[in-house]
Write an enzyme that holds these catalytic residues in place. Sequence first.
Site, PDB file in Angstrom:
ATOM      1  N   ARG A  53      28.426  61.996 -10.535  1.00  0.00           N
ATOM      2  CA  ARG A  53      29.188  61.782  -9.316  1.00  0.00           C
ATOM      3  C   ARG A  53      29.828  63.089  -8.847  1.00  0.00           C
ATOM      4  NH1 ARG A  53      32.750  56.500 -11.192  1.00  0.00           N
ATOM      5  NH2 ARG A  53      30.999  55.229 -11.954  1.00  0.00           N
ATOM      6  N   ASP A  55      33.059  64.044  -6.032  1.00  0.00           N
ATOM      7  CA  ASP A  55      34.150  63.361  -5.369  1.00  0.00           C
ATOM      8  C   ASP A  55      34.185  63.666  -3.875  1.00  0.00           C
ATOM      9  OD1 ASP A  55      34.949  62.370  -7.860  1.00  0.00           O
ATOM     10  OD2 ASP A  55      36.152  64.167  -8.263  1.00  0.00           O
ATOM     11  N   TYR A 113      28.965  74.128 -12.393  1.00  0.00           N
ATOM     12  CA  TYR A 113      29.786  73.984 -11.192  1.00  0.00           C
ATOM     13  C   TYR A 113      30.318  75.347 -10.774  1.00  0.00           C
ATOM     14  CZ  TYR A 113      29.942  68.877 -11.447  1.00  0.00           C
ATOM     15  OH  TYR A 113      29.610  67.548 -11.450  1.00  0.00           O
ATOM     16  N   ARG A 202      38.493  71.101 -11.239  1.00  0.00           N
ATOM     17  CA  ARG A 202      39.577  71.439 -10.321  1.00  0.00           C
ATOM     18  C   ARG A 202      40.899  71.649 -11.069  1.00  0.00           C
ATOM     19  NH1 ARG A 202      39.345  66.670  -6.211  1.00  0.00           N
ATOM     20  NH2 ARG A 202      41.195  67.749  -5.376  1.00  0.00           N
TER      21      ARG A 202
END
Length: 249
Positions: A53, A55, A113, A202
């Site tokens: 997933r 966000d 990422y 994050r």
Amino acid sequence: MPRYRAIISYDGTNFFGWQVQPGKRTVQYEMEKVVNQMAKNPAEHIRVQGSGRTDTGVHALGQVVHFDLPFDIEAESVRKGLSSMLPFDIGISQVERVSTTFHAQYSAHTKTYRYRLSVTEFRDPFKRNYTGHWYRRLDYDKMALAIPDYLGEHDWLSFAAAGFQAKTTVRTVTRAVIEDHRDEGEIVFEFTGTGFLYNQIRIMVGVLLEIGMGTRPVDDIPRLLAAKDRQQARLTAPASGLYLKSVDY
């Protein structure tokens, strides 16, 4: 039914994330809509499975998905056909036929990422959806010194946002780097690992920003990992700067 693997990119600005949600525009919803159109609206809805997933507001450069079609068609024709039907904020760079044992999520070994941070005092309106923005002074060297402390297998409970659904919070980070692009007004972080928890990247970036500001000690990451307490890691970087860069199998 033949199975296909696709690499897709998307601008997450106008999506409520990857996963289908009632009444909301998501990437999975848009992908499933066109795949089922290509399959000529089969009796059984075809699901498109992603590697994981993302966000709301998070982007992808190399999200990997798989889906089954009720007929055999050349992979490049699948790519062209789906591309012609998709909205402009989703693109398909590659499609290939794969074994039915392949699974976009469960066959993945690592994911990478990338986080882009704008560090100019001027808030560029053309970057607002594609970078985080941090106007306060940051000590780049302190962040570069701290970031290797993320490497290795750890319990990441301190770095998981409330509401995560993972069975375990143990993950392994195999690569953690910071890139100096301050001549272009940006600092970039990259992380590769076996998987990441909800908002983990994050929060990891947020901790580094606090270190860069001097409000957190350079050697604080090992303490945070040992604490297993989300309240200890305070800051979460904005979603706009985060990209799923690639998935390795």
